[in-house]
Design a protein around this motif. Structure first.
Motif, mmCIF file in Angstrom:
data_model
loop_
_atom_site.group_PDB
_atom_site.id
_atom_site.type_symbol
_atom_site.label_atom_id
_atom_site.label_comp_id
_atom_site.label_asym_id
_atom_site.label_seq_id
_atom_site.Cartn_x
_atom_site.Cartn_y
_atom_site.Cartn_z
ATOM 1 N N PHE A 502 0.823 -1.196 0.000
ATOM 2 C CA PHE A 502 0.000 0.000 0.000
ATOM 3 C C PHE A 502 0.868 1.260 0.000
ATOM 4 N N HIS A 545 -10.970 -6.644 -0.724
ATOM 5 C CA HIS A 545 -11.582 -5.469 -1.352
ATOM 6 C C HIS A 545 -12.829 -5.838 -2.148
ATOM 7 N N LEU A 565 -7.345 0.968 -2.416
ATOM 8 C CA LEU A 565 -5.883 1.037 -2.336
ATOM 9 C C LEU A 565 -5.427 2.427 -1.918
ATOM 10 N N TYR A 568 -6.248 3.416 2.018
ATOM 11 C CA TYR A 568 -6.082 2.302 2.952
ATOM 12 C C TYR A 568 -5.929 2.799 4.389
ATOM 13 N N VAL A 619 -11.856 -2.203 4.860
ATOM 14 C CA VAL A 619 -11.843 -0.868 4.244
ATOM 15 C C VAL A 619 -12.140 0.223 5.272
#
Length: 990
Positions: A502, A545, A565, A568, A619
């Protein structure tokens, strides 16, 4: 016809249209002059084949003797049979001498050449007519029986037996017209059999202009119809193949010998361009010699390009190249390859129903390879894309690879590079079947993408690069096609790998694109160098995700996959998305089903905060369960579902992860949000009702009661029709944003002149505005009510309000005797004594006792530095009161004496008493004088206000040297105080 006339005369009197066969024999045949007869036969041109043949035969027959005599003259000289140059020259000279001596034979020889060439033309015409299509007579066959199978044979036999010779060119013109122009006409009309006949029997005349003739062939004509007319290549001769010339006569005629024709030409009996050797048009391309291979290749390429440009018929262009290749013309392979690939675009690819793509071959040649792949698949569907790639795109890619190898620039990655480029640009509904056709479980030969790692990279780049917000089933379908690797790592290592990915992704976005989003092609650059372990970890992240996307999609708030992404560790964006999720769910009615839905929303939101088995945070991983529960409950309140909110507090409390103390704050915030968004202050409906009802969700507390009272006060204020500065009715948000809410009381009093009569209502409004227990605010409000009553000249009501205000201040002082320096007591006292002082010195108020009492209270409450001013007013009022009492007593005494004297005098008449009354002279007062009088009166009243207003108003201290205290305020300042109403009581800057 007069048969007794001379044959010459009879023949010349006949026109061409009336000549018959018997005329040729019975008239022209009787003439003995061979030259005249031969010339007459050459002069006549008719359209009847048999008649024309009779004329030509008769004319040729009459030239036989002259030819024999001429041949005999050459033989006599002994040079007729020599073949060397000297013999040939001698024969020419001998013949020339003979023709000069006997010009009649020379003319007959010339006429024989002409008549023989016409006879050849006649024979050609007959063959041409056999090959031409039959004339459509139209009315010979009834259209109703046109398809009668029983009568077809009979009709065909009858037409073949009786069909006349039909030609688009009459015989009379065909015999004398330019043969090349006739051939061009046949080529234009696609009479290829007729053109072939001309080529066969007149090769020497037409062959040099063969390419001009082929240029006249329509470009849409299929080459199979004239394949034997196309130029061929002879590898043995290394040049174009020549064409054999057929002859109508087996034996060569003596008059066609070169030496004979040369002599006739020298003597001007014959031209170089006779009937069978026509002149060449200036526009025709002449190629007397065979072409080379390169020239033939150029001709075929030019023909193909003109076909594609003019007609776009790919099959005709391909057939032209195929026939050229069959005729040994090499070097057309690449063009044929291009046409074949282009034909696939036109005929083999999936097309739209409208077929709005108008491709040309020139456009095709300008396309780049990637654009050609996109063109092949521009209208493909999810059902056809795998087959189209396998049968159309892959062959094209192999052709490109072969070309690169032929050019000695091999590029083995070219096919995969172009295929990957298309995959990255494909929408999700096209990507899914491509991945289905590339599953690792399929045989390698059947897979479109054969490298597992590349397949994962392409899938990751395409999914995270997609802007779609609702294609979660399709994305899951793609994910199910990807390979699963058994890459083992510890829990901390998994977490570190995810965090590193990430972090590197955000760095990549910042460095490569400089924006918050990037395309699939850019993402492929990011995923391409990742090893298999990182790709496996990326698949774990993708799984989390996709599950989150399905959850968010179920509630209608799913962002693009790339959002997960990018955000994050972004708690701000995650909180915003959580708020959006819960606030989107407020459209349905509150029933059992709706209640179950809200329970599911809470479960899903808390699930998104959890960490997966693979160590990947959800998330909402940057938010705590407590914060998510607070967001959920606040969103539930914002939708107005208060019954469901109370149900959660009573029956589902364990699911909410926040403390009980937070409930009150959440309800207050939700209520204030409804309040601020309300356009009406009435709490019986709309957003204001929601703001009011929201405060009933939790248990009652002082803060909630105060907020409810403020909403009630807002509703009451709006009912008074208070206007804002813009001239519109005041809105709830303006009420909340008012810093000093006592101004709202002032505006109520100024906009409603009779409101001072409802003291309890105004005080209740004051308390609900948040001033409950605030003595200073209560005193100020009573002072404003008293001032309003004073302006309305309701002095008795003003006195009552002042007494109530004094009692309130006295109670405040009594409650805290030691608090003389208390600012609250001082401020209340100041307002109170000023109000008493103002009413006590009001000249229109005629109750002296009440005024003295008020001034006495002012003396009691005012600060020491103001005692002198108040005492002066009190003394003056006392003096005026004493004088008034004295005058009243004197008046009473005078009246008593007058009555006594009147009684003694027996009384006066009515007229005498009226005459003795002295009415004081009072001037008339107009409107302007009234305003000035009121202003002067208010100036006297306001001149001794001894306190300074908290909002920065300058204090006015009356001067002791002025009995009327006019020096305290000037006239302009008094006028402003009249306009501002009760602002002095509120401490407003205005």
């Amino acid at each position: 016809m007069d048969h007794s006339a001379d044959p010459h005369t009879r023949w010349t009197s006949l026109d061409d249209a009336h000549i018959q066969h018997k005329d040729v024999q019975e008239t022209l045949g009787l003439i003995e002059d061979d030259l005249w007869v031969a010339a007459a036969c050459a002069d006549r041109l008719v359209d009847d084949v048999n008649l024309q043949r009779s004329l030509l035969d008769l004319g040729i027959q009459r030239t036989n003797k002259a030819v024999e005599r001429s041949k005999q003259a050459q033989i006599t000289e002994g040079t007729a049979g020599t073949g060397d140059d000297s013999g040939h020259t001698s024969a020419q000279n001998t013949l020339r001498t003979y023709f000069q001596r006997v010009p009649t034979d020379a003319k007959l020889c010339y006429l024989r050449v002409l008549l023989l060439e016409r006879l050849d033309r006649l024979n050609t015409f007959v063959e041409v007519c056999k090959s031409l299509p039959a004339r459509d007579d139209g009315d010979e066959i009834d259209a109703e029986w046109e398809d009668d199978p029983w009568g077809a044979e009979e009709v065909a036999s009858s037409t073949s037996q009786h069909r006349p010779i039909d030609s688009p060119i009459p015989l009379s013109e065909f015999l004398v017209d330019d043969l090349l122009e006739i051939a061009c006409f046949f080529a234009t009309q696609e009479y290829f059999d007729a053109l072939r006949t001309l080529f066969d029997y007149h090769t020497s005349s037409i062959w040099p202009s063969r390419f001009a003739l082929l240029d006249h062939v329509p470009l849409h004509a299929h080459p199979v119809d004239f394949r034997d007319l196309l130029p061929a290549y002879n590898p043995d001769a290394e040049a174009e193949s020549s064409r054999e010339d057929k002859q109508w006569r087996a034996d060569a005629e003596w008059v066609f010998r070169p030496d004979v024709r040369s002599v006739l030409h020298i003597l001007d009996f014959i031209e170089e361009t006779s009937v069978d050797n026509p002149s060449t048009p200036s526009h025709a391309r002449i190629h007397s010699q065979p072409l080379s291979l390169l020239e033939l290749v150029d001709w075929y390429k030019d023909r193909v390009m003109r076909v594609m440009t003019s007609t776009g018929l790919v099959d005709v262009a391909l057939a032209t190249i195929q026939h050229g290749t069959a005729l040994a013309v090499t070097g057309l392979d690449e063009l044929a390859e291009e046409l074949s690939l282009f034909s696939r675009l036109i005929y083999d690819t999936t097309q739209s129903e409208e077929f709005d793509d108008e491709w040309t071959f020139s456009q095709w040649q300008r396309l780049l390879p990637g654009e050609i792949v996109s063109a092949y698949l521009s209208h493909t569907t999810s059902a056809n894309v795998a087959q189209d790639i396998r049968h159309i795109v892959m062959p094209y890619l192999f052709v490109l690879e072969s070309r690169a190898e032929r050019a000695r620039k091999p590029d083995s990655e070219l096919p995969t590079r172009l295929l990957y480029q298309y995959v990255l640009s494909s929408p999700l509904h096209i990507l899914a079947p491509i991945m289905e056709a590339s599953k690792p479980t399929l045989p390698a030969a059947q897979r479109l993408i054969r490298n597992d790692e590349d397949m994962v990279r392409l899938a990751l780049a395409s999914l995270y690069g997609s802007e779609s917000r609702g294609a979660w089933p399709t994305m899951s379908q793609v994910f199910e096609c990807l390979p699963a690797w058994d890459v083992t790592s510890e829990g901390d290592d998994k977490h570190d790998e995810a965090e590193a990915m990430f972090t590197s992704f955000k760095s990549f976005l910042t460095l490569s694109t400089g924006s918050a989003a990037c395309s699939s092609a850019d993402l492929y650059i990011f995923f391409r160098p990742l090893p298999i372990s990182s790709l496996s970890r990326a698949l774990d992240v993708l799984d989390v995700h996709l599950e989150a996307g399905e959850i968010l999609g179920r509630w209608g708030v799913s962002p693009p996959l790339q959002w997960f992404l990018h955000h994050y560790n972004d708690d701000v964006e995650q909180r915003s998305l959580a708020n959006k999720l819960v606030r989107r769910q407020g459209s349905s009615r509150a029933d059992d089903k709706d209640q179950h839905k809200w329970e599911s929303v809470l479960v899903d939101m808390l699930k998104l905060t959890e960490t997966s088995e693979s160590g990947i945070r959800g998330v909402f991983g940057s938010l705590s369960p407590r914060e998510v529960s607070s967001i959920f409950f606040a969103g539930l309140l914002s939708t107005g579902k208060f019954d469901i909110a109370r149900h959660f507090l009573v029956y589902q409390r364990s699911r909410l992860a926040f403390e009980d103390d937070a409930v009150e704050d959440l309800c207050l915030n939700a209520s204030r949000e409804f309040y601020d968004n309300s356009s009406s202050g009435n709490y019986k409906f709309g957003d204001m009702k929601l703001a009011y009802d929201c405060l009933r969700v939790p248990n009652t507390s002082e803060r909630l009661v105060a907020e409810r009272e403020f909403i009630e006060a807002t509703s009451r204020l709006c009912s008074f029709n208070i206007l804002s500065r813009s001239g519109l009715p005041i809105t709830p948000i303006e009420i909340r944003l008012t810093k000093d809410r006592l101004l709202l009381i002032s505006r109520v009093l100024s906009s409603n002149p009779d409101s001072y009569r409802h003291v309890d209502v105004i005080l209740e409004l004051l308390w609900k505005l948040g001033f409950r227990g605030d003595v200073v605010a209560e005193v100020k409000t009573l002072a404003m009510l008293a001032d309003t009553a004073l302006q309305a000249e309701d002095f008795e009501r003003a006195r009552e309000l002042n007494e109530r205000m004094v009692q309130t201040v006295l109670n405040l002082r009594a409650a805290d005797p030691s608090g003389a320096e208390d600012p609250v007591v001082q401020q209340a006292s100041e307002v109170c004594w000023v109000a008493c002082f103002q009413l006590g010195r009001q000249p229109e108020f005629d109750d002296s006792d009440a005024k003295l009492a008020l001034l006495g209270r002012a003396l009691e409450l005012c600060p020491p530095d103001k005692l002198h001013d108040v005492l002066l007013s009190w003394r003056r009022l006392e003096k005026e009161d004493v004088e008034t009492r004295r005058d009243r007593l004197a008046s009473r005494t005078s009246t008593a004496r007058t009555r006594k004297a009147s009684a003694l005098n027996g009384g006066l008449s009515l007229q005498e008493r009226l005459r003795n009354i002295q009415i004081p002279s009072t001037p008339l007062i107009n409107a302007e004088d009234a305003v000035d009088l009121a202003s002067r009166t208010f100036s006297r009243v306001a001149s001794n206000f001894p306190f300074s207003v908290t909002g920065g108003r300058h204090a006015a201290t009356p001067s002791s040297s002025s009995s009327d205290y006019q020096g305290a305020f000037d006239q302009a300042q008094a006028s402003r105080m009249l306009q501002k109403g009760m602002g002095w009581l509120l401490g407003a800057d205005e």
